[in-house]
Design an enzyme around this catalytic site. Structure first.
Site, mmCIF file in Angstrom:
data_model
loop_
_atom_site.group_PDB
_atom_site.id
_atom_site.type_symbol
_atom_site.label_atom_id
_atom_site.label_comp_id
_atom_site.label_asym_id
_atom_site.label_seq_id
_atom_site.Cartn_x
_atom_site.Cartn_y
_atom_site.Cartn_z
ATOM 1 C CG HIS A 167 16.050 -12.776 -8.777
ATOM 2 N ND1 HIS A 167 16.164 -12.541 -7.425
ATOM 3 C CD2 HIS A 167 15.111 -11.923 -9.221
ATOM 4 C CE1 HIS A 167 15.332 -11.590 -7.061
ATOM 5 N NE2 HIS A 167 14.667 -11.196 -8.135
ATOM 6 C CE1 TYR A 205 15.091 -14.802 -4.869
ATOM 7 C CE2 TYR A 205 16.497 -14.411 -2.976
ATOM 8 C CZ TYR A 205 16.301 -14.405 -4.347
ATOM 9 O OH TYR A 205 17.310 -14.009 -5.171
#
Lengths: 165, 893
Positions: free
Chosen positions: A116, A77
């Site tokens: 994101h 991530y």
């Protein structure tokens, strides 16, 4: 654009001795004050977090968190990726991202890299698309303090996982 | 000598000596005990037993035994030698020399003792004795190379260089033609170079160069050969040859400033003070231009012209010099150029130059007149330079604005924080400077330099405990005090001592200042090993250089600072002796009961803690001592870590006198030395010594305000003394009367008149006016007038920079001094307050005057809390949810 004379760009790891450099960068790059967990993840991610140096000046960073899944698989991530404003457009962000992509491809248990992005951040979305990322999900009301509050999950599958897909 | 021992014991004795030499002390002790069983009074054995015990850390016993041995056998050279060795091991060289001399009286040709004696004589600079001992050694053993060299060196040190040359030539005469063998070529070459340096010292230049050429093939150090030859050629005025040689040297190292200097001398373009005619400047310019083409990589060849060029040529050269360094990012650029700021016109040119560069980069992205873009860092380095530039010129506002702009551009460069810290310090805000230095430190926790700089700033801000904690991060065993002391970290000890002094903690301050003094004693001591080592290794030129360095050692800055600090402590201690325990009791009695109890408890706790710490330490010391006997001496715990015992001294002025003497000997050209001498001797009532100090002040700087103050104080004091009663007192007063006319200030004037004249001469200077005012008050005139004199001092603009503001004459340091005078000498609190308000205007960053922009100012303190430094959104439920928003907007490639 870019400097006429070639300046060297190099990457260096993050340790507790130079953690403050990352904190300084984040304090001007992002409107968020990151908590201790973020920095613990950073230190634990090893080679997956890097500072970028432009002729020996620290100007950017990529910070990742390694998320362990069942069966020994790992998801990467990307928590933050940023370069100081005056030093953008010199290929530093690319170099940072390529470093992580490269590293991930060499590790067989890593199947995907994701992050994101705010839905209106087209520059960023285009930037990641160039490296083979794609939008895989939209989360409504992800952000509390900025508009639009929605974000995309942007993912790149690599190795066997890609075949599966 | 005592009765000889029977053969068996005689052998045992030999065993003791051998065991001592091979450090097998236990074995030696055993043998000694065996002899003493039969001959309990045998002097030499007792002595040797003592010497052995000395090496086993049993000092008191050692002295006792050695003395007993000597008493039992006064005629034994062994006993005297041993006694000498014992003293030597305790660094009591004078006593040791006496013992050796006694030993030699009994056994005059004992080579070992003679050699030991010669080392001590060299160490103590007993040069006549050194020559004598060395001569004796040579006549006893002329076959030994070291004895020839030693004799020559002793003559040289005893200011007889020509004799030394003769000895070396005689020594060469004893050598075979094919000398030296391969394994001694370096040593022999060194000896030859030493001899040539002696010839040069004697002014026999022609002979020196002949000798140099003759021995060329035997001199191994080719670089020194060339350097010596070049310097001799210049001295012989054979400039053509010199020029050629310096060009050769430059081709070997084009960054050696001395070679450029030599070359300039050879072509007749050298001046000591750097002043040149315009014609000479042109010639120098073209010389360096052609050198620059030859040595494109040299930075010296580019930098030196900035020193002599002027006006437009300077501007162009500076421009060419600065641009590539800003592009490259050289943080030291400003300190490289800072000597140029001694010329105001050059500073003006540099300012304009840098501002033009800044403007151009901001508008076009490149340097003026260039089409290619500069890398983004160039703007940051330009701002960085400008900040230091304005700091140097005293425009702290502008400097801070520039550095803040640089920080906004690139907030990750540590040098920016360091420079900001420095600017804040210069502005007088020590607290903020320390904070900023700490921020710099946190950015690279592995950098000792930024750590040290931070420690220094903390000490300047009188945050000693915090500074200690920070310093300890870089000491190895975590026991910072001893560690920093062992590393002879003098800047730390000085800064620490000065901070304690400011805070009135004289004990701790003295402790630190004396620690520095101790380092210098150690450095003096450290030369001892080299007296034998250098002779053996033949590094004679370095040896002589080292000895001369040692002779000037106490003239060094750090020593002077430490000595000045210590003397000031002792003066203060004398003026206000530390409270005796009864006085403390009295003060305690005045407190309310509840506080008293608390205080007592606190004291008790502190005592217990200290005791425990000491115990733990001494235990550790014991453990270490047992596990490694004799190998590494574990230092005993400091019985007085806070200098409390130092405060108990009976006679602080006598203590001050010790350090004063060293200052007078080694720093006699420093005003402060004699100011302190005056202060100490006035307190000791040594009128003539005080007078001597005044004469030195007169010699150095008769216009100095402190010198003026001392002069008037002295004659005022002398005039108020009772009429001389004894012959001695009469003599003193006669001398003072006779000397008075030698002070031209006072000639034919009363003290008040002299004071007025002094004011006339220096009426624009704040410090002079303050000194005059203090003397007006001291001579019994109107206090109001005196204060008025200070308050009416003009603070003129000395440098104006248009819109950027201007710099006034007064220095922060001086204004603080005046504030203290108003408060303590005049006892005028109103005036002091008025002064403070006025100075807060001039020095807005000063914490002392609580200026508006300083961290001690009330409004500043409040505003700080509402603006956290990092980030605006304090916390977010999940970490890292908003990312890549702003940063990546511009990142599309």
């Amino acid at each position: 654009m870019g400097a006429g004379r070639a300046a060297s760009i190099s990457l260096d790891g993050v340790r507790d001795k130079n953690l403050m450099q990352l904190k300084k960068l984040n304090s001007v790059l992002f409107p968020v004050r990151y908590n201790e967990k973020y920095y613990a993840d950073v230190l634990a991610s090893g080679e997956f977090t890097k500072l970028a140096y432009y002729s020996d000046i620290c100007v950017g960073s990529i910070a990742c968190r390694l998320e362990k899944k069942e069966g020994g698989a790992v998801r990467v991530y990307i928590m933050t990726l940023g370069v100081l404003a005056p030093y953008r457009g010199l290929g530093i962000g690319t170099k940072l991202l390529e470093h992580v992509l490269d590293l991930s491809s060499k590790q067989s248990n890593i199947g995907e890299i994701y992050l994101h992005v705010q839905t209106n951040n087209e520059d960023a979305i285009n930037f990641y698309k160039k490296f083979g990322f794609e939008i895989t999900e939209t989360i409504q009301n992800y952000y509390t303090n900025i508009t639009p509050p929605d974000c995309y999950v942007v993912t790149k599958y690599i190795g066997q996982s890609e075949l599966k897909k | 000598m005592g009765a000889p021992l029977p053969p068996k014991e005689a052998n045992l004795f030999k065993l003791i000596v051998k065991s001592y030499e091979t450090k097998q002390y236990k074995k030696g002790l055993k043998a000694a005990d065996a002899i003493l069983k039969k001959f309990p009074d045998h002097g030499e054995t007792l002595s040797m037993r003592g010497l052995t015990l000395n090496c086993m850390d049993r000092k008191p016993e050692a002295y006792e035994l050695v003395r007993l041995g000597l008493k039992n056998d006064l005629k034994s050279h062994v006993c005297w030698h041993v006694y000498g060795l014992l003293y030597r091991s305790d660094r009591e060289y004078r006593e040791a020399i006496k013992c050796y001399r006694n030993a030699l009286r009994i056994d005059p040709d004992n080579i070992e003792i003679l050699r030991d004696l010669s080392l001590l004589q060299a160490q103590m600079r007993d040069l006549a004795g050194f020559v004598e001992t060395r001569q004796q050694l040579l006549s006893l053993k002329p076959s030994h190379r070291m004895n020839w060299i030693g004799f020559a060196v002793s003559q040289h040190l005893n200011s007889n260089a020509s004799k030394a040359i003769d000895i070396l030539e005689a020594y060469e005469g004893t050598l075979e033609e094919d000398y030296p063998p391969d394994n001694e070529r370096c040593e022999h070459g060194e000896m030859l170079l030493y001899k040539i340096s002696l010839l040069e010292e004697c002014g026999l230049l022609e002979k020196a160069i002949l000798e140099l050429h003759k021995k060329e093939s035997k001199i191994v150090d080719k670089l020194s050969y060339k350097e010596v030859e070049a310097s001799l050629l210049v001295k012989l005025n054979r400039l053509h040859g010199g020029e050629k040689l310096y060009r050769v040297l430059l081709s070997m190292n084009p960054d050696n400033y001395r070679y450029y200097e030599g070359l300039q001398k050879c072509v007749g373009l050298y001046s000591q003070n750097g002043q040149y005619s315009s014609d000479e400047i042109d010639q120098l310019d073209s010389l360096y231009k052609s050198l620059g083409q030859q040595y494109t990589w040299s930075s010296a060849v580019k930098r030196i012209p900035l020193d002599f060029l002027e006006d437009v040529k300077f501007q162009n050269a500076a421009d060419n010099y600065i641009r590539p360094l800003l592009t490259k990012g050289v943080p030291s650029l400003f300190s490289d150029l800072s000597p140029l700021y001694d010329h105001p016109s050059k500073a003006d040119i540099l300012e304009k130059l840098l501002l033009d560069l800044e403007e151009s980069i901001k508008t076009t992205g490149g340097y003026p007149g260039r089409s290619d873009k500069e890398p983004p860092s160039t703007l940051m380095w330009t701002l960085f330079y400008l900040a230091q530039h304005y700091d140097r010129r005293g425009l702290y506002d502008v400097a801070l604005a520039k550095i803040d702009e640089a920080l906004q551009h690139t907030p990750t460069v540590i040098d920016l924080y360091s420079v900001k810290s420095k600017i804040l310090k210069h502005g007088g805000d020590f607290t903020a400077a320390a904070e900023m230095a700490d921020e710099a430190r946190c950015m690279d926790l592995a950098d000792r330099y930024v750590n040290s700089q931070c420690v220094k700033r903390m000490l300047q801000a009188d945050q000693v405990p915090l500074a200690e904690k920070t310093a300890v991060l870089f000491t190895k065993d975590g026991d910072q005090h001893n560690n920093l002391h062992d590393m002879q970290c003098m800047w730390y000890e000085l800064a620490c001592g000065e901070s304690y002094f400011r805070q009135g903690d004289l004990g701790r301050a003295l402790k630190k200042f004396l620690a520095v003094e101790k380092h210098y004693a150690d450095i003096t001591e450290d030369q001892f090993d080299f007296h034998s080592y250098c002779l053996r290794k033949m590094t004679l030129r370095s040896y002589i250089e080292m000895l001369r360095f040692q002779d000037r050692l106490h003239a060094q800055d750090y020593f002077r600072k430490a000595a000045v600090g210590a003397i000031k402590c002792y003066i203060k201690l004398y003026d206000s002796p530390s409270k005796s325990s009864t006085e403390e009791e009295d003060e305690l009695a005045k407190l309310p009961a509840s506080q008293k109890k608390k205080l007592r408890q606190k004291q008790r706790k502190a005592e217990a803690r200290a005791k425990k710490e000491a115990e733990v330490k001494s235990e550790e010391a014991n453990v270490g001592g047992v596990s490694k006997p004799g190998k590494r001496q574990v230092k005993p715990v400091d019985p007085d870590p806070h200098g409390e015992k130092l405060l108990q001294t009976e006679d602080p002025l006598m203590e001050a006198g010790k350090y004063l003497k060293l200052l007078q000997k080694h720093s006699s050209d420093f005003l402060e030395t004699h100011l302190l001498s005056f202060e100490v001797n006035m307190r000791k009532k040594k009128i003539l010594l005080a007078l001597q100090a005044l004469k030195q002040l007169q010699r150095l700087d008769p216009g100095n305000p402190d010198a003026h103050r001392s002069l008037l104080k002295f004659f005022h004091k002398v005039a108020s003394m009772p009429a001389p009663a004894t012959d001695g007192e009469k003599l003193i007063s006669e001398v003072v009367e006779a000397e008075r006319p030698t002070f031209s200030h006072l000639l034919g004037k009363s003290l008040m008149e002299a004071n007025t004249v002094f004011l006339e001469q220096h009426k624009d200077s704040l410090l002079h006016r303050a000194a005059v005012a203090e003397m007006i008050y001291c001579l019994g005139q109107n206090k109001g007038d005196a204060v008025k004199l200070i308050e009416e001092s003009p603070n003129n603009v000395v440098y104006s920079n248009g819109s950027h503001g201007s710099v006034r004459e007064w220095k922060l340091k001086d204004c603080v001094a005046v504030h203290k005078i108003l408060g303590t000498v005049f006892n005028d609190n109103d005036a002091a307050t008025r002064w403070k308000i006025r100075c807060a205007e001039y020095f807005p960053y000063s914490t002392y005057f609580e200026g508006q922009r300083s961290s001690t100012h009330a409004s500043k303190k409040d505003s700080k809390q509402t603006h956290p430094e990092n980030g605006s959104i304090e916390s977010h439920p999940s970490n890292a949810k908003i990312e890549n928003t702003k940063a990546l907007k511009d990142l599309a490639i």
